[in-house]
Design a protein around this motif. Structure first.
Motif, PDB file in Angstrom:
ATOM      1  N   LEU A  91       0.889  -1.207  -0.442  1.00  0.00           N
ATOM      2  CA  LEU A  91       0.091   0.384   0.284  1.00  0.00           C
ATOM      3  C   LEU A  91       0.306   1.372  -0.345  1.00  0.00           C
ATOM      4  CD1 LEU A  91      -2.759   1.652   0.067  1.00  0.00           C
ATOM      5  CD2 LEU A  91      -2.643   0.918   2.816  1.00  0.00           C
ATOM      6  N   ILE A  92       1.360   1.632   0.947  1.00  0.00           N
ATOM      7  CA  ILE A  92       2.364   2.486   1.000  1.00  0.00           C
ATOM      8  C   ILE A  92       3.652   2.895  -0.576  1.00  0.00           C
ATOM      9  CG2 ILE A  92       4.423   3.386   2.573  1.00  0.00           C
ATOM     10  CD1 ILE A  92       3.090   2.098   4.898  1.00  0.00           C
ATOM     11  N   THR A  93       4.270   1.882  -0.838  1.00  0.00           N
ATOM     12  CA  THR A  93       4.936   2.209  -2.112  1.00  0.00           C
ATOM     13  C   THR A  93       3.890   2.128  -3.034  1.00  0.00           C
ATOM     14  OG1 THR A  93       5.178  -0.545  -2.599  1.00  0.00           O
ATOM     15  CG2 THR A  93       7.034   0.232  -1.465  1.00  0.00           C
ATOM     16  N   TYR A  94       3.068   1.539  -3.484  1.00  0.00           N
ATOM     17  CA  TYR A  94       2.092   2.449  -4.215  1.00  0.00           C
ATOM     18  C   TYR A  94       1.501   2.800  -4.234  1.00  0.00           C
ATOM     19  CZ  TYR A  94      -1.670   1.924  -7.687  1.00  0.00           C
ATOM     20  OH  TYR A  94      -2.809   2.149  -9.307  1.00  0.00           O
ATOM     21  N   LEU A  95       1.281   3.832  -3.110  1.00  0.00           N
ATOM     22  CA  LEU A  95       0.656   5.569  -3.081  1.00  0.00           C
ATOM     23  C   LEU A  95       1.949   6.524  -2.825  1.00  0.00           C
ATOM     24  CD1 LEU A  95      -1.019   5.206   1.018  1.00  0.00           C
ATOM     25  CD2 LEU A  95      -1.666   5.736  -1.547  1.00  0.00           C
ATOM     26  N   ALA A  96       2.589   5.798  -3.073  1.00  0.00           N
ATOM     27  CA  ALA A  96       4.762   7.103  -3.182  1.00  0.00           C
ATOM     28  C   ALA A  96       4.485   7.216  -4.802  1.00  0.00           C
ATOM     29  CB  ALA A  96       5.884   5.967  -2.743  1.00  0.00           C
ATOM     30  N   SER A  97       4.357   5.948  -5.488  1.00  0.00           N
ATOM     31  CA  SER A  97       4.311   5.867  -6.766  1.00  0.00           C
ATOM     32  C   SER A  97       3.372   6.871  -7.402  1.00  0.00           C
ATOM     33  CB  SER A  97       3.941   4.221  -7.406  1.00  0.00           C
ATOM     34  OG  SER A  97       2.287   3.740  -7.400  1.00  0.00           O
ATOM     35  N   LYS A  98       2.641   7.278  -6.747  1.00  0.00           N
ATOM     36  CA  LYS A  98       1.220   7.784  -7.357  1.00  0.00           C
ATOM     37  C   LYS A  98       1.187   9.338  -6.717  1.00  0.00           C
ATOM     38  CE  LYS A  98      -2.976   6.472  -8.420  1.00  0.00           C
ATOM     39  NZ  LYS A  98      -3.174   6.510  -9.806  1.00  0.00           N
ATOM     40  N   GLU A 100      12.144   4.172   6.850  1.00  0.00           N
ATOM     41  CA  GLU A 100      13.036   5.474   6.584  1.00  0.00           C
ATOM     42  C   GLU A 100      12.640   5.480   5.360  1.00  0.00           C
ATOM     43  OE1 GLU A 100      17.589   5.962   8.955  1.00  0.00           O
ATOM     44  OE2 GLU A 100      17.080   4.984   7.617  1.00  0.00           O
ATOM     45  N   THR A 101      12.281   4.168   4.899  1.00  0.00           N
ATOM     46  CA  THR A 101      12.272   4.087   3.617  1.00  0.00           C
ATOM     47  C   THR A 101      11.145   5.286   3.122  1.00  0.00           C
ATOM     48  OG1 THR A 101      11.794   2.043   3.381  1.00  0.00           O
ATOM     49  CG2 THR A 101      13.705   2.445   2.642  1.00  0.00           C
ATOM     50  N   TYR A 102      10.219   4.720   3.880  1.00  0.00           N
ATOM     51  CA  TYR A 102       8.693   5.203   3.626  1.00  0.00           C
ATOM     52  C   TYR A 102       8.600   7.327   3.883  1.00  0.00           C
ATOM     53  CZ  TYR A 102       7.111   0.639   4.111  1.00  0.00           C
ATOM     54  OH  TYR A 102       7.127  -0.842   3.721  1.00  0.00           O
ATOM     55  N   MET A 151      10.023   4.636  16.725  1.00  0.00           N
ATOM     56  CA  MET A 151      10.993   5.092  15.959  1.00  0.00           C
ATOM     57  C   MET A 151      12.117   5.807  16.386  1.00  0.00           C
ATOM     58  SD  MET A 151       7.147   7.076  14.503  1.00  0.00           S
ATOM     59  CE  MET A 151       6.572   7.431  16.368  1.00  0.00           C
ATOM     60  N   THR A 152      12.901   5.733  17.653  1.00  0.00           N
ATOM     61  CA  THR A 152      14.020   6.699  18.006  1.00  0.00           C
ATOM     62  C   THR A 152      15.147   5.006  17.917  1.00  0.00           C
ATOM     63  OG1 THR A 152      13.278   5.739  20.379  1.00  0.00           O
ATOM     64  CG2 THR A 152      13.111   7.445  20.034  1.00  0.00           C
ATOM     65  N   GLY A 153      14.448   4.467  17.585  1.00  0.00           N
ATOM     66  CA  GLY A 153      15.267   3.087  16.848  1.00  0.00           C
ATOM     67  C   GLY A 153      16.491   3.798  15.078  1.00  0.00           C
ATOM     68  N   ALA A 154      17.507   3.213  14.898  1.00  0.00           N
ATOM     69  CA  ALA A 154      17.847   3.183  13.814  1.00  0.00           C
ATOM     70  C   ALA A 154      16.959   2.156  12.087  1.00  0.00           C
ATOM     71  CB  ALA A 154      19.490   2.631  13.694  1.00  0.00           C
ATOM     72  N   GLY A 155      17.094   3.321  11.803  1.00  0.00           N
ATOM     73  CA  GLY A 155      16.460   2.323  10.416  1.00  0.00           C
ATOM     74  C   GLY A 155      14.914   2.938  10.382  1.00  0.00           C
ATOM     75  N   TYR A 156      14.336   3.947  11.006  1.00  0.00           N
ATOM     76  CA  TYR A 156      13.002   4.660  11.478  1.00  0.00           C
ATOM     77  C   TYR A 156      13.163   5.892  11.323  1.00  0.00           C
ATOM     78  CZ  TYR A 156      12.213  -0.679  12.451  1.00  0.00           C
ATOM     79  OH  TYR A 156      11.768  -1.899  12.969  1.00  0.00           O
ATOM     80  N   ARG A 157      11.706   6.223  10.732  1.00  0.00           N
ATOM     81  CA  ARG A 157      11.753   8.186  10.919  1.00  0.00           C
ATOM     82  C   ARG A 157      11.143   8.697  11.826  1.00  0.00           C
ATOM     83  NH1 ARG A 157       8.115   9.589   6.696  1.00  0.00           N
ATOM     84  NH2 ARG A 157       9.011  11.373   7.160  1.00  0.00           N
TER      85      ARG A 157
END
Length: 219
Positions: free
Chosen positions: A123-130, A166-168, A200-206
């Motif tokens: 879902l999230i990656t499809y939203l990003a593509s749009k 982080e990638t989202y 969210m305070t851990g590595a790899g998260y926003r």
């Protein structure tokens, strides 16, 4: 479907997201961004046996995950009428189980955390593509106290791990208690917020804004 989705559009301003104060430095959208957000809805008919009776709900939605027949068409319809943000309610019973007086006496979770994460990624990656944003809403409000607080904290941890990567970069915030209509206490709410912040305070998260949209039921 478009008419139904259009009726669910609600508008946020980017500045209003910044109003949720926290000791953490939350990222902010540009002041020029105005969100036009749509709630995705469950399928109109009940298609599963292990759910809250005969009506469709978000438990059905996540358990069956009809991407091509229901989820993606809603996103496409929302985009076609000018929405740039989507929200869909999660549901804790899909992962951590539910002991209640509706549906089976006990659910031990019916999809795995990895399956849930995969669905969220789709879902999230499809939203990003749009070019669309995602406002994460952790769980179905109609729990009526049927899931223990400990399980809700566990689920909130899983959920945050799935949406705060982080990638989202199109995820704009997380509502840990969306539209709750039962007596969640301030202590309960603080525990859910702490669980989300802990991820969210851990590595790899926003670090995302954390909200709670209670229906006046907090005690």
């Amino acid at each position: 479907m478009i008419k139904r989705i259009a009726a669910l559009i609600f508008v946020f301003s980017a500045l209003s997201m910044a109003s949720f104060a926290s000791p953490l430095a939350f990222p902010q959208l540009s002041p020029q961004v105005r969100l036009r957000c749509v709630n995705l809805v469950p399928a109109p008919t009940d298609t599963g046996n292990e759910d809250y009776g005969t009506r469709a709900d978000f438990y059905d939605t996540w358990r069956l995950w009809d991407w091509t027949g229901w989820i993606k068409p809603q996103v496409d319809a929302a985009s076609s009428i000018g929405a740039n943000c989507v929200r869909i309610l999660g549901t804790a019973s899909i992962l951590v189980g539910d002991s209640s007086n509706h549906g089976p006496e006990t659910w031990n979770g019916t999809i795995t955390p990895s399956a849930f994460a995969s669905q969220m990624n789709q879902l999230i990656t499809y939203l990003a593509s749009k070019g669309m944003y995602f406002y994460a809403a952790a769980m179905d409000p109609n729990l009526n106290g049927s899931i223990s607080q400990a399980s809700l904290v566990t689920y909130t941890t899983y959920y945050t791990q799935d949406v705060a990567l982080e990638t989202y970069t199109n995820v704009i915030g997380i509502d840990v208690a969306p539209e709750f209509d039962w007596g969640i206490t301030q202590t309960n709410l603080a525990e859910l917020i702490t669980a989300a912040k802990g991820v969210m305070t851990g590595a790899g998260y926003r670090v995302l804004p954390i909200t709670a949209s209670l229906n006046g039921a907090a005690t």
